[in-house]
Design a protein around this motif. Structure first.
Motif, PDB file in Angstrom:
ATOM      1  N   GLY A 195      47.467  52.697 -51.526  1.00 13.68           N
ATOM      2  CA  GLY A 195      47.815  52.873 -50.122  1.00 13.68           C
ATOM      3  C   GLY A 195      46.650  53.290 -49.262  1.00 13.68           C
ATOM      4  N   HIS A 196      45.436  53.384 -49.852  1.00 13.97           N
ATOM      5  CA  HIS A 196      44.221  53.749 -49.117  1.00 13.97           C
ATOM      6  C   HIS A 196      44.383  55.091 -48.405  1.00 13.97           C
ATOM      7  N   VAL A 197      44.980  56.043 -49.111  1.00 14.49           N
ATOM      8  CA  VAL A 197      45.166  57.396 -48.577  1.00 14.49           C
ATOM      9  C   VAL A 197      44.156  58.321 -49.242  1.00 14.49           C
ATOM     10  N   THR A 198      43.251  58.889 -48.452  1.00 15.87           N
ATOM     11  CA  THR A 198      42.230  59.781 -49.015  1.00 15.87           C
ATOM     12  C   THR A 198      42.681  61.227 -49.032  1.00 15.87           C
ATOM     13  N   GLY A 199      43.574  61.587 -48.116  1.00 18.02           N
ATOM     14  CA  GLY A 199      44.048  62.967 -48.058  1.00 18.02           C
ATOM     15  C   GLY A 199      45.352  63.142 -48.816  1.00 18.02           C
ATOM     16  N   LEU A 200      45.971  64.275 -48.587  1.00 21.11           N
ATOM     17  CA  LEU A 200      47.264  64.575 -49.199  1.00 21.11           C
ATOM     18  C   LEU A 200      48.344  63.760 -48.491  1.00 21.11           C
ATOM     19  N   THR A 201      49.244  63.159 -49.241  1.00 19.85           N
ATOM     20  CA  THR A 201      50.251  62.302 -48.621  1.00 19.85           C
ATOM     21  C   THR A 201      51.253  63.104 -47.804  1.00 19.85           C
ATOM     22  N   SER A 202      51.705  62.519 -46.711  1.00 19.90           N
ATOM     23  CA  SER A 202      52.740  63.141 -45.882  1.00 19.90           C
ATOM     24  C   SER A 202      54.132  62.705 -46.313  1.00 19.90           C
ATOM     25  N   GLY A 203      54.206  61.715 -47.209  1.00 19.49           N
ATOM     26  CA  GLY A 203      55.494  61.178 -47.623  1.00 19.49           C
ATOM     27  C   GLY A 203      56.043  60.146 -46.656  1.00 19.49           C
ATOM     28  N   LEU A 204      55.293  59.861 -45.588  1.00 21.21           N
ATOM     29  CA  LEU A 204      55.700  58.863 -44.594  1.00 21.21           C
ATOM     30  C   LEU A 204      54.654  57.761 -44.569  1.00 21.21           C
ATOM     31  N   ARG A 205      55.052  56.584 -44.977  1.00 19.84           N
ATOM     32  CA  ARG A 205      54.129  55.457 -45.162  1.00 19.84           C
ATOM     33  C   ARG A 205      53.308  55.151 -43.917  1.00 19.84           C
ATOM     34  N   ASP A 206      53.973  54.993 -42.788  1.00 21.09           N
ATOM     35  CA  ASP A 206      53.268  54.571 -41.574  1.00 21.09           C
ATOM     36  C   ASP A 206      52.375  55.666 -41.010  1.00 21.09           C
ATOM     37  N   LEU A 207      52.756  56.923 -41.204  1.00 25.55           N
ATOM     38  CA  LEU A 207      51.893  58.028 -40.776  1.00 25.55           C
ATOM     39  C   LEU A 207      50.632  58.080 -41.633  1.00 25.55           C
ATOM     40  N   ASP A 208      50.794  57.894 -42.934  1.00 20.39           N
ATOM     41  CA  ASP A 208      49.627  57.884 -43.826  1.00 20.39           C
ATOM     42  C   ASP A 208      48.680  56.735 -43.501  1.00 20.39           C
ATOM     43  N   LYS A 209      49.254  55.588 -43.074  1.00 20.46           N
ATOM     44  CA  LYS A 209      48.403  54.440 -42.713  1.00 20.46           C
ATOM     45  C   LYS A 209      47.520  54.769 -41.517  1.00 20.46           C
ATOM     46  N   LYS A 210      48.068  55.489 -40.555  1.00 17.97           N
ATOM     47  CA  LYS A 210      47.306  55.802 -39.348  1.00 17.97           C
ATOM     48  C   LYS A 210      46.307  56.929 -39.563  1.00 17.97           C
ATOM     49  N   THR A 211      46.650  57.885 -40.424  1.00 23.01           N
ATOM     50  CA  THR A 211      45.810  59.080 -40.583  1.00 23.01           C
ATOM     51  C   THR A 211      45.008  59.099 -41.882  1.00 23.01           C
ATOM     52  N   GLY A 212      45.412  58.268 -42.852  1.00 26.02           N
ATOM     53  CA  GLY A 212      44.762  58.344 -44.167  1.00 26.02           C
ATOM     54  C   GLY A 212      45.231  59.541 -44.962  1.00 26.02           C
ATOM     55  N   GLY A 213      46.354  60.138 -44.552  1.00 27.84           N
ATOM     56  CA  GLY A 213      46.857  61.337 -45.225  1.00 27.84           C
ATOM     57  C   GLY A 213      46.443  62.594 -44.492  1.00 27.84           C
ATOM     58  N   LEU A 214      46.746  63.732 -45.096  1.00 29.32           N
ATOM     59  CA  LEU A 214      46.419  65.036 -44.524  1.00 29.32           C
ATOM     60  C   LEU A 214      45.085  65.501 -45.089  1.00 29.32           C
ATOM     61  N   HIS A 215      44.123  65.739 -44.222  1.00 30.20           N
ATOM     62  CA  HIS A 215      42.749  65.992 -44.671  1.00 30.20           C
ATOM     63  C   HIS A 215      42.380  67.472 -44.606  1.00 30.20           C
ATOM     64  N   PRO A 216      41.567  67.944 -45.563  1.00 25.60           N
ATOM     65  CA  PRO A 216      41.125  69.341 -45.556  1.00 25.60           C
ATOM     66  C   PRO A 216      40.432  69.713 -44.245  1.00 25.60           C
ATOM     67  N   SER A 217      40.621  70.959 -43.826  1.00 22.32           N
ATOM     68  CA  SER A 217      39.989  71.551 -42.634  1.00 22.32           C
ATOM     69  C   SER A 217      40.584  71.066 -41.320  1.00 22.32           C
ATOM     70  N   ASP A 218      41.604  70.199 -41.359  1.00 26.17           N
ATOM     71  CA  ASP A 218      42.216  69.697 -40.121  1.00 26.17           C
ATOM     72  C   ASP A 218      43.354  70.599 -39.672  1.00 26.17           C
ATOM     73  N   LEU A 219      43.447  70.813 -38.369  1.00 25.34           N
ATOM     74  CA  LEU A 219      44.590  71.486 -37.762  1.00 25.34           C
ATOM     75  C   LEU A 219      45.425  70.436 -37.055  1.00 25.34           C
TER      76      LEU A 219
END
Length: 498
Positions: A195-219
């Motif tokens: 799924g080309h997700v580099t961060g931690l998954t949000s469990g929502l496919r389309d959100l992960d596509k736009k963000t690449g997952g949840l990334h360290p140090s991000d607020l």
């Protein structure tokens, strides 16, 4: 220098108070001599040293005066500074201009300027530690009666944290080839991952596509009006992240090397657990509270609860928790179990660090968002903070939120790496259901009701996640499925509607 035999014999605090605070006056004089001899020595210390770091007040003032001239592109030596020093009377207490001659003789060489600066800075840090320690001791003896024991612990930890983050560090440029290597590693990770997700998954496919997952140090700020489903969506993301951590650990045959922390300031831990159970067991939370469930549903409820109990998901429901207490608990959790994600529900219910007294609510919220961003960077984990929106949303025809609707402080938008709004048109449309008494004939009422039902059909069980700001990627609207009975969000598949 005192020897072992002539040290004070008093024990405890009295012995501590008789000691001289750490200082290195010789290093201060040697550094000033090096600066006055060759201004290029300033480049070796300017990144971390300031006038207030000097133990001798006159030395600190002289360093600040030299720094001002050098940074303005002017020469700073005994000749060019003579008029300023004589007029200001800065050197009167140490013998006047003759003090400069003493400094010049104290200089060993500009090559050692960095070492002198670090010795001065180290002595300053130790003096600050002594001040913090004395404050902690005095407060413990009751100097500040309005602080309880736990509050004093938080105040002491906050003072140490400020010293650790604001003490100044040696800064330097990063070679571009090193930066490129880091960027290439991130790209390779994304290319190789499912799924080309580099961060931690949000469990929502389309959100992960736009963000690449949840990334360290991000607020990440998740905002919305009441009843939009902020908590349900944040809980969904937290649960999905915890399950992903557990799945990865089971694949490797080991224990989870991370966890998800939820700070629930509005709901109790039991209420939040009931929401997650309701979603996963597909049993209405309302029916669970009333006890209106059959044996079959109760058995499923129990079975799912045993499965969920294994997840590395922790809930802290301390009301009005302070920023310093949150930081302390997250540090401890990272040290003991590992930490992968922090969720805060919600930031307007938080308090700033103990010991701080913001002048206004706007400044208070600003301190909280800056503190949450600092926690994200320090612990290298993503932080999702929920936020309320102002009432001005309700006065518009189109009630979709905008950045200007963020409540109480524009700093929320500034500090956040991403701002998301959750919006459900169904909620507002439901409130506009036609009333028979508003129409003068049944035909008109029937037409209005048919139109309302048509519109409700279009938005039923649908929600929008509006990604209004993202520092590292595109913005846009993500359509989600929302099931009100279980307060459950999921991916929305539009294929069958096309």
């Amino acid at each position: 220098m005192t020897t072992q035999t002539d040290k004070p014999k008093e024990d405890g605090l009295l012995g501590l108070t008789l000691r001289q605070p750490p200082a290195n006056i010789e290093a201060e004089q040697a550094l000033l001599g090096a600066l006055l001899t060759n201004n290029r020595a300033y480049d070796r210390v300017s990144d971390f040293l300031a006038g207030e770091h000097f133990a001798n007040r006159v030395n600190g003032q002289l360093y600040a005066a030299i720094a001002r001239r050098v940074e303005n592109g002017q020469l700073a030596d005994p000749v060019t500074m003579r008029a300023e020093l004589e007029n200001s009377g800065m050197l009167d207490s140490v013998g006047g201009m003759a003090y400069l001659a003493k400094l010049l003789t104290s200089m060993v060489g500009i090559i050692n300027a960095g070492d002198y600066g670090r010795a001065i800075h180290d002595a300053w840090i130790r003096r600050q530690l002594i001040d913090i320690g004395e404050t902690v001791v005095n407060n413990a003896f009751g100097a500040t009666g309005d602080l309880s024991g736990p509050d004093q612990i938080e105040a002491g930890e906050e003072a140490l944290f400020r010293l650790a983050t604001e003490k100044g560090k040696d800064g330097d440029f990063v070679a571009f080839n090193k930066a490129l290597t880091g960027a290439l590693n991130v790209a390779a990770l994304a290319f190789q991952s499912a799924g080309h997700v580099t961060g931690l998954t949000s469990g929502l496919r389309d959100l992960d596509k736009k963000t690449g997952g949840l990334h360290p140090s991000d607020l990440l700020i998740l905002a919305g009006r009441p009843a939009m489903g902020k908590t349900a969506l944040a809980t969904k993301i937290a649960f999905s992240a915890a399950r992903a951590i557990m799945d990865e650990a089971e694949e490797k045959g080991g224990k989870p090397n991370g966890s998800v922390a939820i700070f629930s300031l509005e709901m109790s831990a039991e209420q939040l657990a009931t929401r997650i159970l309701s979603e996963q067991a597909e049993v209405s939370g309302e029916r669970i509270r009333r006890g209106d469930i059959g044996q079959k549903e109760f058995d499923r409820f129990v079975r799912v609860s045993h499965e969920l109990a294994r997840l590395p998901l922790l809930i802290d429901d301390t009301p009005a928790i302070s920023l310093s207490a949150m930081r302390t608990r997250c540090r401890r959790l990272k040290r003991t179990q590992g930490l992968s994600l922090i969720v805060v529900d919600y930031l307007q219910l938080m308090r700033p660090s103990v010991g701080t007294r913001p002048e206004s609510r706007v400044l208070e919220i600003s301190m909280i968002t800056q503190g949450l961003k600092a926690i994200a960077k320090e612990l290298e984990v993503p932080v999702i903070a929920l936020s309320q929106l102002s009432r001005q949303v309700e006065s518009r025809e189109d009630k979709r939120p905008m950045l200007s609707d963020l409540r109480e402080s524009g700093s929320i938008e500034q500090d956040a790496d991403a701002v998301m709004f959750v919006y459900r048109d169904e909620y507002y449309l439901q409130q506009r259901m036609p009333k028979e008494t508003a129409y003068d004939s049944m035909d008109k009422y029937s037409v209005a009701m048919d139109e309302w039902q048509r519109k409700m059909g279009l938005v039923h069980n649908k929600a929008e996640l509006i990604l209004e700001k993202q520092r590292h990627g595109p913005t846009g609207t993500i359509n989600l499925f929302f099931e009100g009975e279980y307060t459950r969000f999921a991916d929305l598949d539009n294929i069958h509607e096309q």
